[in-house]
Design a protein around this motif. Sequence first.
Motif, PDB file in Angstrom:
ATOM      1  N   UNK A  89       0.829  -1.193   0.000  1.00  0.00           N
ATOM      2  CA  UNK A  89       0.000   0.000   0.000  1.00  0.00           C
ATOM      3  C   UNK A  89       0.863   1.242   0.000  1.00  0.00           C
ATOM      4  N   UNK A  90       0.548   2.146  -0.896  1.00  0.00           N
ATOM      5  CA  UNK A  90       1.327   3.377  -1.004  1.00  0.00           C
ATOM      6  C   UNK A  90       0.906   4.341   0.098  1.00  0.00           C
ATOM      7  N   UNK A  91       1.898   4.996   0.707  1.00  0.00           N
ATOM      8  CA  UNK A  91       1.626   5.972   1.749  1.00  0.00           C
ATOM      9  C   UNK A  91       1.524   7.381   1.201  1.00  0.00           C
ATOM     10  N   UNK A  92       1.910   7.597  -0.040  1.00  0.00           N
ATOM     11  CA  UNK A  92       1.875   8.923  -0.622  1.00  0.00           C
ATOM     12  C   UNK A  92       0.534   9.229  -1.244  1.00  0.00           C
ATOM     13  N   UNK A  93       0.489  10.231  -2.109  1.00  0.00           N
ATOM     14  CA  UNK A  93      -0.773  10.593  -2.758  1.00  0.00           C
ATOM     15  C   UNK A  93      -1.259   9.502  -3.692  1.00  0.00           C
ATOM     16  N   UNK A  94      -2.558   9.449  -3.899  1.00  0.00           N
ATOM     17  CA  UNK A  94      -3.151   8.443  -4.765  1.00  0.00           C
ATOM     18  C   UNK A  94      -2.746   8.715  -6.206  1.00  0.00           C
ATOM     19  N   UNK A  95      -2.278   7.654  -6.899  1.00  0.00           N
ATOM     20  CA  UNK A  95      -1.819   7.812  -8.276  1.00  0.00           C
ATOM     21  C   UNK A  95      -3.013   7.996  -9.210  1.00  0.00           C
ATOM     22  N   UNK A  96      -2.805   8.776 -10.242  1.00  0.00           N
ATOM     23  CA  UNK A  96      -3.847   9.001 -11.228  1.00  0.00           C
ATOM     24  C   UNK A  96      -3.974   7.765 -12.115  1.00  0.00           C
ATOM     25  N   UNK A  97      -5.196   7.265 -12.348  1.00  0.00           N
ATOM     26  CA  UNK A  97      -5.339   6.082 -13.204  1.00  0.00           C
ATOM     27  C   UNK A  97      -4.814   6.338 -14.608  1.00  0.00           C
ATOM     28  N   UNK A  98      -4.077   5.363 -15.136  1.00  0.00           N
ATOM     29  CA  UNK A  98      -3.476   5.500 -16.453  1.00  0.00           C
ATOM     30  C   UNK A  98      -4.488   5.179 -17.535  1.00  0.00           C
ATOM     31  N   UNK A  99      -4.292   5.827 -18.680  1.00  0.00           N
ATOM     32  CA  UNK A  99      -5.193   5.596 -19.801  1.00  0.00           C
ATOM     33  C   UNK A  99      -5.081   4.170 -20.310  1.00  0.00           C
ATOM     34  N   UNK A 100      -3.850   3.652 -20.379  1.00  0.00           N
ATOM     35  CA  UNK A 100      -3.609   2.280 -20.817  1.00  0.00           C
ATOM     36  C   UNK A 100      -2.901   1.537 -19.686  1.00  0.00           C
ATOM     37  N   UNK A 101      -3.654   0.918 -18.762  1.00  0.00           N
ATOM     38  CA  UNK A 101      -2.999   0.213 -17.646  1.00  0.00           C
ATOM     39  C   UNK A 101      -2.171  -0.957 -18.141  1.00  0.00           C
ATOM     40  N   UNK A 102      -1.047  -1.190 -17.456  1.00  0.00           N
ATOM     41  CA  UNK A 102      -0.149  -2.286 -17.835  1.00  0.00           C
ATOM     42  C   UNK A 102      -0.790  -3.626 -17.522  1.00  0.00           C
ATOM     43  N   UNK A 103      -0.636  -4.567 -18.422  1.00  0.00           N
ATOM     44  CA  UNK A 103      -1.134  -5.924 -18.211  1.00  0.00           C
ATOM     45  C   UNK A 103      -0.007  -6.760 -17.619  1.00  0.00           C
TER      46      UNK A 103
END
Length: 225
Positions: A89-103
């Motif tokens: 779990x990341x403790x920093x800010x929530x990452x912005x969802x990517x347009x093309x998520x990695x598979x």
Amino acid sequence: MIRAGDFLIHAARFSLDRLDWMVGDMRRRLGLGLLPCLPFLARRELQGLTRFLAYADPLMRRLIVLLAAELGALQTYPSTAHGTPAPKRATGPVATPRLFPAVHFRLTEAEPGTAQRTPPPKRFRTGPRIRLLDEETQVDLSDYPALPEDILPAARQVRRFLALEHAMDNLPRYVEAMRRLMGQATPILTRTLPPAFSRLPVTRAEEAALIELHDVAVRECPDTS
């Protein structure tokens, strides 16, 4: 004199290098660019990609098992359903969802007969036609011949190919995940030989090497029976 262990090491290295070259060649043939957008392929291209994945997916999985077995199992951690370690779990800010998520490449494979799939709904091939406003029934063109140039949806196969590429580009991460899986009582590989290892147009020498790689990889996996 070449020992059996030496032959297996050279076969694994050669298979990994050859698979890397085949993945790059398949990307060029499909015309995949920087953006992973290719939802449709011609029938002949889709059939070639499907045959390639039937060979490449199980081979890549067994090569990862052999690389992980050489380093040894790691301490077990909670894992996800796809066989990859659960991300911290990341403790920093929530990452912005990517347009093309990695598979991600699936490390575990289901035992034959365990997954019951529902048959897909019946579909009809339809093409250009004159649409009458007062006609409600859809014209059935299923008697039309299936041509190699027919354009078919290929999103599932392309995602599997991108996952295979991801495994090639991030091999140390997948080897570490496999080492953690090998420390658990989790089924990883099926005991049966993948059909593509003997049904594809492979030579006798390639078939013998694939069979031996499969046998050794299965022996290295923990017995969950």
